[in-house]
Write an enzyme that holds these catalytic residues in place. Structure first.
Site, PDB file in Angstrom:
ATOM      1  N   ASP A  55     -48.892 -40.953 -47.012  1.00 42.41           N
ATOM      2  CA  ASP A  55     -47.733 -40.085 -46.774  1.00 42.41           C
ATOM      3  C   ASP A  55     -46.443 -40.913 -46.754  1.00 42.41           C
ATOM      4  OD1 ASP A  55     -48.076 -41.275 -44.309  1.00 42.41           O
ATOM      5  OD2 ASP A  55     -47.889 -39.418 -43.151  1.00 42.41           O
ATOM      6  N   SER A  56     -46.585 -42.238 -46.991  1.00 45.26           N
ATOM      7  CA  SER A  56     -45.397 -43.063 -47.238  1.00 45.26           C
ATOM      8  C   SER A  56     -44.646 -42.564 -48.457  1.00 45.26           C
ATOM      9  CB  SER A  56     -45.800 -44.537 -47.432  1.00 45.26           C
ATOM     10  OG  SER A  56     -46.838 -44.643 -48.386  1.00 45.26           O
ATOM     11  N   ASP A 112     -53.882 -39.254 -47.209  1.00 38.77           N
ATOM     12  CA  ASP A 112     -53.351 -39.043 -45.850  1.00 38.77           C
ATOM     13  C   ASP A 112     -53.233 -37.559 -45.515  1.00 38.77           C
ATOM     14  OD1 ASP A 112     -52.917 -41.405 -44.471  1.00 38.77           O
ATOM     15  OD2 ASP A 112     -50.948 -41.759 -45.389  1.00 38.77           O
ATOM     16  N   LYS A 148     -57.416 -39.639 -44.247  1.00 39.48           N
ATOM     17  CA  LYS A 148     -56.991 -40.526 -43.157  1.00 39.48           C
ATOM     18  C   LYS A 148     -56.022 -39.777 -42.272  1.00 39.48           C
ATOM     19  CE  LYS A 148     -53.874 -44.142 -43.946  1.00 39.48           C
ATOM     20  NZ  LYS A 148     -52.717 -43.821 -43.085  1.00 39.48           N
ATOM     21  N   GLU A 187     -53.616 -40.303 -38.417  1.00 38.39           N
ATOM     22  CA  GLU A 187     -53.140 -41.240 -37.403  1.00 38.39           C
ATOM     23  C   GLU A 187     -53.536 -40.778 -36.012  1.00 38.39           C
ATOM     24  OE1 GLU A 187     -48.903 -41.659 -37.959  1.00 38.39           O
ATOM     25  OE2 GLU A 187     -49.130 -42.151 -40.088  1.00 38.39           O
ATOM     26  N   GLU A 202     -52.135 -50.956 -38.123  1.00 34.07           N
ATOM     27  CA  GLU A 202     -50.773 -51.220 -38.604  1.00 34.07           C
ATOM     28  C   GLU A 202     -49.929 -51.900 -37.523  1.00 34.07           C
ATOM     29  OE1 GLU A 202     -48.794 -48.018 -40.640  1.00 34.07           O
ATOM     30  OE2 GLU A 202     -46.880 -49.078 -40.671  1.00 34.07           O
TER      31      GLU A 202
HETATM   32  O1  KIV Z   1     -48.799 -43.837 -45.809  1.00 36.39           O
HETATM   33  C1  KIV Z   1     -49.080 -45.030 -45.995  1.00 36.39           C
HETATM   34  O2  KIV Z   1     -48.689 -45.666 -46.968  1.00 36.39           O
HETATM   35  C2  KIV Z   1     -49.898 -45.687 -44.995  1.00 36.39           C
HETATM   36  C3  KIV Z   1     -49.945 -47.188 -45.041  1.00 36.39           C
HETATM   37  C4  KIV Z   1     -48.742 -47.718 -44.362  1.00 36.39           C
HETATM   38  C5  KIV Z   1     -51.194 -47.723 -44.477  1.00 36.39           C
HETATM   39  O3  KIV Z   1     -50.464 -45.064 -44.159  1.00 36.39           O
END
Ligand code: KIV
Length: 260
Positions: free
Chosen positions: A42-43, A81, A109, A111, A178
């Protein structure tokens, strides 16, 4: 590379390589270079959409980019994500995780730790593989008071260790760590039966992930200490990816300069 492959990496001690990708072109290049894992992160809220954080990323955005990445990948494991507020209750978690799997992810994934016990368990019960994400959690940037290293004091370190053990007991397949001190990441990695994938968490994690744009030197604003630009010394994108893979495998990246 598949879910079983994660176990083989953990057992053999070979370091896993992971880069983020958001489209078919980049993911096909990373895949052809032999990257082990591609994270549809989600970056994308930062690097594609230009946001200050990841909080505006929607499920529709994640589905769209997961579909695009899946078209470019033959071999790498695809992790997608779950975006902000997409796993607040079990029904919503299951529905959204299924959307990402249908779009082409092999694992989702999200958080957080024990506070999401019900969400981890509903995915476990439904056979959807999950990757955890502990330490700095960008979706909690407001609660965390900014992008700060986590686990520096005993209370915070103990919380991360407790969460990592709980996630492992709920059959989570891997955990992203992280921005935590390298020594803490080492302790966690050595005590878990599942692999850890570090970003700003030192060389002793079982694998390393970078945001691909960071790895290629495409930054807007602040550049984190853990970032290394592999393009400058390597000339083109394929050579930069190969250099990243080699540096992770031979443990020359991350060095102390890129760790806390
Ligand atoms: O969204 C992302 O790119 C991430 C990385 C920072 C691990 O979760």
């Amino acid at each position: 590379m598949n879910i079983e492959g994660l176990k083989r990496f953990k057992q053999s001690g070979e370091k896993m390589t992971c880069l983020t990708a958001y489209d078919a072109s980049f993911s096909s290049v990373f895949d052809a270079c032999g990257i082990d894992i591609i994270l549809i992160g989600d970056s994308l809220g930062n690097v594609i959409q230009g946001g200050k954080n990841t909080l505006d990323v929607s499920m529709d955005d994640m589905v769209y980019h997961t579909q695009a990445v899946a078209k470019g990948v033959q071999n790498a494991l695809r992790i997608a994500d779950m975006p902000y507020q997409s796993y607040t209750n079990v029904e919503q978690t299951l529905t959204n995780a299924k959307r990402l799997i249908t779009a082409g992810a092999q694992m989702v994934k999200f958080e957080g730790g024990c506070e999401h016990e019900a969400s981890f368990k509903i995915l476990q019960d439904n056979g959807i593989p999950v990757c955890g994400h502990l330490g700095l959690q960008p979706q909690s940037v407001i609660e965390m008071g900014g992008y700060k290293v986590q686990g520096r004091d005993k209370q915070s370190a103990d919380r991360i260790i407790k969460d990592a053990l709980a996630l492992t007991s709920w059959d989570v397949k891997a955990i992203v760590l992280e921005c935590i001190p390298a020594e803490l990441a080492k302790q966690i990695s050595q005590s878990l039966s599942i692999p850890t994938i570090g970003i700003g968490a030192g060389v002793d994690c079982d694998g390393q992930v970078l945001v691909s744009y960071d790895m290629l030197g495409i930054h807007v604003g602040h550049v984190s200490k853990f970032v290394k630009n592999f393009l400058t010394d390597n000339g083109d994108v394929k050579s930069a990816v190969n250099a990243f893979i080699k540096a992770v495998k031979d443990k020359s990246f991350p060095s102390e300069q890129h760790s806390y």
